[in-house]
Design an enzyme around this catalytic site. Structure first.
Site, PDB file in Angstrom:
ATOM      1  N   HIS A  49      -0.890 -20.851  12.245  1.00 52.15           N
ATOM      2  CA  HIS A  49      -2.311 -21.062  12.522  1.00 52.15           C
ATOM      3  C   HIS A  49      -3.076 -21.406  11.253  1.00 52.15           C
ATOM      4  CE1 HIS A  49      -4.531 -17.620  10.791  1.00 52.15           C
ATOM      5  NE2 HIS A  49      -3.375 -16.989  10.901  1.00 52.15           N
ATOM      6  N   CYS A  50      -4.244 -21.971  11.459  1.00 52.94           N
ATOM      7  CA  CYS A  50      -5.251 -22.168  10.420  1.00 52.94           C
ATOM      8  C   CYS A  50      -6.585 -21.898  11.107  1.00 52.94           C
ATOM      9  CB  CYS A  50      -5.155 -23.564   9.791  1.00 52.94           C
ATOM     10  SG  CYS A  50      -5.218 -24.948  10.944  1.00 52.94           S
ATOM     11  N   ALA A  51      -7.664 -22.445  10.625  1.00 59.95           N
ATOM     12  CA  ALA A  51      -8.966 -22.162  11.242  1.00 59.95           C
ATOM     13  C   ALA A  51      -9.060 -22.738  12.655  1.00 59.95           C
ATOM     14  CB  ALA A  51     -10.092 -22.701  10.370  1.00 59.95           C
TER      15      ALA A  51
END
Length: 196
Positions: free
Chosen positions: A128-130
């Site tokens: 994941h990231c933002a």
């Protein structure tokens, strides 16, 4: 023939050329659909956003055993291993900025190794990231290229079947360089095997 079968067929690769940035953008932007918070993009491999990474109930229901935070750090998504200390979950943090000048390629091999090790133990991995679009998308594409022996085009197509991703232009160029390098390694290996 599946993507995995195509990728292992050397005759299928003889005409392949690494796509240009324009070709990659066309491939990524064609037939776009809204991305939900999390999507399974490969068996056992998920791409998601920050809300997914913070939702321990959702992580448990998805049976996530390993998590790659590609926006790790105090000025980004500061979860860290301690955030998940009440769960059986292996954490890997990548302090990456979603900026075209950032060298994400320094994390391609180590992240791919982490994902491969998790999947080989029948684990389930969330990267994941933002927003689950640029950093996480680029790292998952690198994994598919390095460990699943897909070309960059095949990796993009495989992920886009289940999730809209769009790594920034700098990350796309780094993935292009990885693709060129891996294709050259495969060519040399194929020639070496043919000569043995």
């Amino acid at each position: 023939m599946s993507l995995k079968e195509k990728s292992s067929d050397p005759t299928n690769r003889t005409q392949y050329g690494t796509p240009s940035l324009c070709e990659l953008r066309r491939l990524l932007w064609a037939d776009r659909r809204p991305a939900g918070p999390v999507s399974q993009v490969w068996p056992g491999l998920y791409v998601g956003d920050e809300s997914t990474a913070r939702d321990k109930g959702l992580l448990s229901s998805l049976k996530i055993t390993h998590l790659v935070n590609s926006a790790h750090g105090p000025n980004r998504i500061n979860t860290g291993a301690q955030f998940y200390s009440d769960m059986k979950l292996d954490y890997y943090g990548v302090e990456a900025a979603d900026h075209p000048e950032f060298d994400l390629s320094q994390y391609f091999s180590s992240t791919a190794s982490f994902i491969k090790a998790a999947l080989s133990q029948d684990g389930k991995v969330l990267v994941h990231c933002a927003m689950g679009v640029s950093r996480s998308g680029a790292l998952v594409l690198a994994y598919l290229m390095i460990c699943e022996v897909l070309t960059l085009s095949e990796a993009v197509i495989a992920v886009r079947l289940n999730r809209d991703i769009c790594p920034n232009s700098g990350f796309l160029e780094q993935l292009r360089q990885l693709d060129l390098s891996l294709c050259e390694q495969r060519r040399v290996n194929t020639e070496s095997e043919a000569n043995d």
